[in-house]
Design an enzyme around this catalytic site. Structure first.
Site, PDB file in Angstrom:
ATOM      1  CG  ASP A 138      -0.027   5.016   4.019  1.00  0.00           C
ATOM      2  OD1 ASP A 138      -0.806   4.077   3.752  1.00  0.00           O
ATOM      3  OD2 ASP A 138       1.182   4.851   4.250  1.00  0.00           O
ATOM      4  CD  GLU A 139      -0.907   2.829   8.107  1.00  0.00           C
ATOM      5  OE1 GLU A 139      -1.868   2.054   8.201  1.00  0.00           O
ATOM      6  OE2 GLU A 139       0.275   2.483   8.246  1.00  0.00           O
ATOM      7  CE  LYS A 184      -2.358  -1.093   3.716  1.00  0.00           C
ATOM      8  NZ  LYS A 184      -1.918  -2.500   3.903  1.00  0.00           N
ATOM      9  CB  THR A 185       3.426   2.422   2.358  1.00  0.00           C
ATOM     10  OG1 THR A 185       2.573   2.116   3.461  1.00  0.00           O
ATOM     11  CG2 THR A 185       4.136   3.718   2.634  1.00  0.00           C
ATOM     12  CD  GLN A 219      -2.019  -3.336   8.678  1.00  0.00           C
ATOM     13  OE1 GLN A 219      -1.075  -2.749   9.177  1.00  0.00           O
ATOM     14  NE2 GLN A 219      -2.030  -3.712   7.411  1.00  0.00           N
ATOM     15  NE  ARG A 239       3.397  -4.319  10.746  1.00  0.00           N
ATOM     16  CZ  ARG A 239       2.901  -3.890   9.611  1.00  0.00           C
ATOM     17  NH1 ARG A 239       3.531  -2.992   8.897  1.00  0.00           N
ATOM     18  NH2 ARG A 239       1.765  -4.369   9.144  1.00  0.00           N
TER      19      ARG A 239
HETATM   20  N1  LIG Z   1       5.285  -5.705  -6.496  1.00  0.00           N
HETATM   21  C1  LIG Z   1       6.191  -5.889  -5.518  1.00  0.00           C
HETATM   22  N2  LIG Z   1       7.278  -6.648  -5.713  1.00  0.00           N
HETATM   23  C2  LIG Z   1       8.177  -6.816  -4.731  1.00  0.00           C
HETATM   24  N3  LIG Z   1       8.089  -6.302  -3.525  1.00  0.00           N
HETATM   25  C3  LIG Z   1       7.021  -5.535  -3.249  1.00  0.00           C
HETATM   26  C4  LIG Z   1       6.013  -5.290  -4.228  1.00  0.00           C
HETATM   27  N4  LIG Z   1       5.078  -4.499  -3.669  1.00  0.00           N
HETATM   28  C5  LIG Z   1       5.475  -4.280  -2.414  1.00  0.00           C
HETATM   29  N5  LIG Z   1       6.630  -4.886  -2.137  1.00  0.00           N
HETATM   30  C6  LIG Z   1       7.358  -4.911  -0.853  1.00  0.00           C
HETATM   31  O1  LIG Z   1       6.496  -5.378   0.166  1.00  0.00           O
HETATM   32  C7  LIG Z   1       6.785  -4.770   1.401  1.00  0.00           C
HETATM   33  C8  LIG Z   1       5.531  -4.145   1.996  1.00  0.00           C
HETATM   34  O2  LIG Z   1       5.164  -2.986   1.308  1.00  0.00           O
HETATM   35  P1  LIG Z   1       4.429  -1.787   2.010  1.00  0.00           P
HETATM   36  O3  LIG Z   1       5.110  -1.440   3.261  1.00  0.00           O
HETATM   37  O4  LIG Z   1       4.198  -0.744   1.012  1.00  0.00           O
HETATM   38  O5  LIG Z   1       3.081  -2.530   2.353  1.00  0.00           O
HETATM   39  P2  LIG Z   1       1.821  -2.000   3.115  1.00  0.00           P
HETATM   40  O6  LIG Z   1       0.654  -2.559   2.435  1.00  0.00           O
HETATM   41  O7  LIG Z   1       1.888  -0.552   3.305  1.00  0.00           O
HETATM   42  O8  LIG Z   1       2.033  -2.754   4.466  1.00  0.00           O
HETATM   43  P3  LIG Z   1       1.332  -2.528   5.872  1.00  0.00           P
HETATM   44  O9  LIG Z   1      -0.077  -2.165   5.644  1.00  0.00           O
HETATM   45  O10 LIG Z   1       1.467  -3.870   6.496  1.00  0.00           O
HETATM   46  O11 LIG Z   1       2.137  -1.509   6.560  1.00  0.00           O
HETATM   47  C9  LIG Z   1       7.853  -3.734   1.127  1.00  0.00           C
HETATM   48  O12 LIG Z   1       9.094  -4.257   1.477  1.00  0.00           O
HETATM   49  C10 LIG Z   1       7.760  -3.531  -0.380  1.00  0.00           C
HETATM   50  O13 LIG Z   1       8.986  -3.135  -0.914  1.00  0.00           O
END
Ligand SMILES: Nc1ncnc2c1ncn2[C@@H]1O[C@H](COP(=O)(O)OP(=O)(O)OP(=O)(O)O)[C@@H](O)[C@H]1O
Length: 676
Positions: free
Chosen positions: A207-208, A27-28, A238, A577
DNA sequence: ATATAACGTCTTTTT
DNA sequence: GACGTTATAT
C-alpha cells in the site's frame, strides 16, 4: 457495489499489477479485499505478505482481513519485516541475532558520542546524521561511497564518522531504524538467502507505494523477482516523504521493473463531497510536475470548504473549538508541525473535551520509560554503551561527560567489553581518575546491574523484573525530585508494568515491539476528536476535518521553499481526508521563537478555486499585505499600507511613507516590500 | 569535574 | 518555548 475497475483489481491473481489511483478511490479497501479473495481462492494465508508504512495502517488492514476471512495474515511495515528477516538471518553478516533496535534518540546519542570520541565539531551532527541516513536509504555502505563528490569539511567529517558509527552500533549489538531496511536489502542480495525468502511469500501487496524509498523498493523487487506476484497501489499526488528518500517515480517506473504488468486506474472517489473533492483537485492542479488525473465523485455536493482567517492564534483556536462543541461528530484537527498541538491541548483540557493525539512523543519515548528499558537492557547486553551512559548517572552519581569520555578511551585502548572494564576499574586502582565518592556509587550501580541479572536468571517475567528494579534502586526517589511531573511519570511506569505483565514473548521481543511501535494503542478509546500532523493523517478519513495554521511560512513551511510541490501534495492529502466538512484556518499573528509575529494566509488558500470555498471571516484571502500593515521599503523606509487594489500589473498598494510624509503607489511584484 | 542557572539558538514531517 | 550550550558556583 464495487465498480468494474475495483472488481478487476480484487480478482487479479498472478502477475504484477499496478494500481494508480487518486485519493479516496478505495485503494486500501481493494488491497484488503484482494487478500481476502486470494484466500477464498485457496491460497494459504501464510503465502501472503502485506506491506504498509505505519503500524497503524498495518494493524487496521490485519483486522479487516481477519474480519473478512477469519485468517491471520502477515501484514507489517517494511521496518517490521526487516526486523523479522534480520532476526533470522543477520548472523550471515556477522551480527548477533539478539541485536537490539536503536530508536532515533538512541542513535543520536551514539552518534554524538562518536563525534566526541573523534573530536569533531558537534555542529555538524545533524548534517552527518542526515547524510548517513540518506546513504543507507540508497544502499550505500561506507565502503562504497563515491568520495570524489565529497570535498567540503562536513563531508570529510561524514566520511570519517559513518564507518565509526557503524562499528560502534555493532559493538552495542544494535541496529538503527535505517539498518532495518539497509541490512535487510544487503542480506537479500546474497543468493542463498534471496532464494529462501523469495519462496517464503508468493503474493506480495504494498500500500502507499509512492512513498517507498530505494531500500524498500529493492526489498520489494527482490522478494517478488521470482514469482512476480506483486500488487502495488499508490498515488503520486500523495507522495509526502521525499525528505526521507521516498521516490514517487517508483510508481511511474513500475512497468519498467515488471514488464507486462497490468495497470488499473481508479478514478471514482467514494469519500468526499463534491465541493471538498473539487477544491482539493483545484489545489493540486497547481503542481507543474504531475500527471493529470480525472478524479470524480457521485456523492452530494455538500457544503463549501470553509476558510477562516483569524486575527490571532487564540481566536483561531476558539473558532475551531466552537465548531467542535456544536455537535458530536467524528472529527480531526490537522497541523503541519507537532508543536502546534499545544494551544489546542490547553483549551481542550480546560474545557474538558476528550481528545487523543497521534504521533509526537509516543508513550515509549518518554524519559522514564526509556530509562527503565535501558536498565533492563543491561541485563541482557554486555556492551551497550548507550544504555550504560544513559543509566550510569541515574540517580546522580557525579559521573558526567568527562569521566564517560575517559572511560570510552580506556575501553578502546584495552579492547574490553563494557562490564569487564567496569570490574577492572573497581579492582585496579589508578586505571582511571575518580574520586572516592564516585567510586562508591559506581560500585553501587554495578551491584544493582548484577543483582538484576541474577534475578533475571531465575525469573523471566518482565513485569516482575521491573518491580524488582524499582524496589532495589533509588530510581523512584530520583523521579520524586521533580514533584510536578512525578505523578504522571509514575502512572506511565505502571502502564509499562501492565504492558509487560500481559506481554507474550521474551525480553528481546519486548524491546523490539516497543521500539517499532511508535503509537500506543493503549488509549484508543472512543474519542471523537483526534489531533495529528497531516503526515500522520495519511490513509485515514473523518466526517469533519480542520486544517489549522495555514499561514505562509508555516504551511508551506519556511524550510521547504524548494519542495513547494511536496508541501502542496501534503495539503492535498490533508484536504482529501474529509468526508463531509472541511475547515481551513489561519491566523494573522503567530508566536514564533517566543515572539508574536505577523503572519499571512497561506498561498494554498488562495490557490483553491473560489467556486468551492466560503470565507467565514471579514478578511480577504490574500497572502500579501492588508490595509494598516506596517511595511519596509529599502529606498522609502517605513510605511503603512493604506489601500490594496488590483491593476493591470496585479496587486498594487498605496503606501504612506512616514519619512517623506507622502503616499506612493507600488506594484507588489516589483516593489520589494517587507513586513515591518 | 560536576551540577546548576542563565543565556542564546532556532524549530518539519516518521519508521 | 523547548533545547542545547556556556558561565558560574560548588
Ligand atoms: N465501491 C465502493 N463503494 C462504496 N464505498 C467505497 C467503495 N470503494 C471504496 N469505498 C469507500 O471509500 C473510502 C475510501 O477508501 P480507501 O480508504 O480504501 O481509499 P484510498 O484510495 O486508500 O484513499 P487514500 O489514498 O486517500 O487514503 C472508504 O470509506 C471506503 O469504504
Amino acid at each position: 457495489m464495487w465498480n468494474n475497475d475495483q472488481k478487476k483489481a480484487i480478482k487479479h491473481m498472478e502477475g504484477p499489477l499496478l494500481i494508480v489511483a487518486g485519493a479516496g478511490s478505495g485503494k486500501t479497501k481493494v488491497v484488503t479485499n484482494r487478500i481476502a479473495h486470494l484466500i477464498d481462492e485457496g491460497i494459504p494465508s501464510t503465502d501472503i505478505l502485506g506491506l504498509t508504512f505505519t503500524n497503524k495502517a498495518a494493524k487496521e488492514m490485519r483486522d479487516r482481513v481477519e474480519e473478512l476471512t477469519k485468517e491471520d495474515v502477515f501484514i507489517s511495515t517494511f521496518h517490521s519485516l526487516g526486523a523479522k528477516i534480520l532476526r533470522e538471518s543477520i548472523y550471515k553478516i556477522e551480527y548477533k541475532t539478539n541485536f537490539s533496535i536503536f530508536d532515533e534518540e538512541d542513535s543520536l546519542r551514539l552518534l554524538k558520542s562518536c563525534f566526541r570520541s573523534l573530536k569533531k565539531e558537534e555542529k555538524y551532527l545533524k548534517y552527518v546524521k542526515a547524510k548517513i541516513s540518506q546513504s543507507k536509504n540508497n544502499l550505500i555502505s561506507y565502503e562504497n561511497i563515491n568520495k570524489d563528490s565529497l570535498i567540503s569539511k562536513k563531508d570529510f567529517i561524514f566520511l570519517e564518522i559513518y564507518p565509526f558509527y557503524q562499528k560502534k552500533l555493532k559493538e552495542c549489538n544494535a541496529v538503527d531504524f535505517d539498518d532495518l531496511l539497509f541490512l535487510t536489502a544487503l542480506l537479500l542480495e546474497k543468493k542463498e538467502l534471496r532464494e529462501t525468502y523469495q519462496k517464503r511469500w508468493s503474493f506480495i501487496l504494498i500500500d502507499e507505494y509512492q512513498d517507498t524509498n530505494f531500500s524498500q523498493y529493492t526489498m520489494a523487487k527482490i522478494l517478488s523477482e521470482k514469482h512476480k506476484n506483486i500488487f502495488v497501489v499508490g498515488d503520486p499526488d500523495q507522495s509526502i516523504y521525499s525528505w526521507r528518500g521516498a521516490r514517487y517515480e517508483n510508481i511511474l517506473e513500475f512497468d519498467k521493473d515488471f514488464k507486462n504488468c497490468s495497470i488499473i486506474k481508479l478514478e471514482q472517489n467514494y469519500r468526499s463531497s463534491q465541493n471538498i473533492l473539487l477544491a482539493s483537485n483545484s489545489l493540486i492542479e497547481h503542481n507543474q510536475n504531475r500527471y493529470k488525473k480525472n478524479l470524480f465523485s457521485y456523492l452530494d455536493e455538500g457544503e463549501k470548504v470553509k476558510i477562516f482567517i483569524a486575527e490571532d492564534e487564540k481566536l483561531e483556536c476558539d473558532f475551531v473549538i466552537k465548531k467542535i462543541l456544536e455537535q458530536d461528530k467524528e472529527r480531526a484537527i490537522f497541523y503541519r508541525t507537532n508543536a502546534q498541538s499545544r494551544i489546542f491541548e490547553d483549551i481542550l483540557i480546560k474545557k474538558k473535551i476528550p481528545y487523543i493525539i497521534y504521533g509526537s512523543i509516543s508513550f515509549y519515548q518518554r524519559k522514564e520509560i526509556k530509562d527503565i528499558l535501558a536498565f533492563l537492557n543491561l541485563i541482557i547486553s554486555d556492551d551497550d554503551f548507550i544504555s550504560f551512559s544513559r543509566t550510569i548517572n541515574l540517580p546522580k552519581r557525579g559521573i558526567g561527560k568527562t569521566t564517560l569520555l575517559k572511560f570510552l578511551e580506556l575501553k578502546e585502548k584495552n579492547n574490553l567489553s563494557l562490564f569487564s572494564l567496569c570490574q577492572k576499574i573497581l579492582k585496579e586502582k589508578n586505571l582511571i581518575k575518580i574520586t572516592k565518592k564516585q567510586k562508591e556509587s559506581f560500585s553501587e550501580y554495578l551491584s544493582l546491574i548484577f543483582r538484576l541479572r541474577d534475578f533475571y536468571e531465575k525469573n523471566k517475567h518482565i513485569d516482575e523484573i521491573i518491580l524488582y528494579f524499582l524496589k532495589n534502586s533509588d530510581y523512584l526517589d530520583y523521579l520524586k525530585e521533580d514533584p510536578d511531573t512525578y505523578e504522571e511519570r509514575k502512572e506511565n511506569i505502571d502502564e509499562l508494568i501492565k504492558k509487560a505483565a500481559t506481554f507474550e514473548g521474551d525480553l528481546y521481543k519486548f524491546f523490539e515491539e516497543i521500539t517499532l511501535l511508535t503509537t500506543n494503542e493503549v488509549s484508543e478509546k472512543k474519542y471523537s476528536l483526534k489531533l495529528m500532523t497531516i503526515h500522520n493523517s495519511k490513509g485515514l478519513e473523518f466526517d469533519e476535518v480542520f486544517i489549522v495554521g495555514m499561514d505562509e511560512g508555516l504551511f508551506p513551511h519556511e524550510n521547504c521553499k524548494d519542495e513547494i510541490e511536496e508541501e502542496r501534495r501534503l495539503c492535498y492529502v490533508g484536504m482529501t481526508r474529509a468526508k463531509k466538512k472541511l475547515y481551513l484556518t489561519c491566523s494573522l499573528k503567530r508566536f514564533l521563537h517566543g515572539k508574536e509575529r505577523i503572519a499571512r494566509p497561506s498561498r494554498f488558500l488562495k490557490e483553491i478555486s473560489k467556486k468551492y470555498v466560503e470565507n467565514l471571516s471579514e478578511r480577504e484571502i490574500r497572502n500579501s499585505f492588508y490595509v494598516e500593515d506596517r511595511v519596509f521599503h529599502k529606498t522609502f523606509g517605513i510605511g503603512v499600507v493604506k489601500r490594496v487594489y488590483n491593476t493591470f500589473y496585479g496587486d498594487t498598494y498605496d503606501v504612506f511613507f512616514e519619512e517623506e510624509n507622502q503616499i506612493r503607489s507600488l506594484i507588489a511584484k516589483y516593489a520589494k516590500l517587507e513586513k515591518y
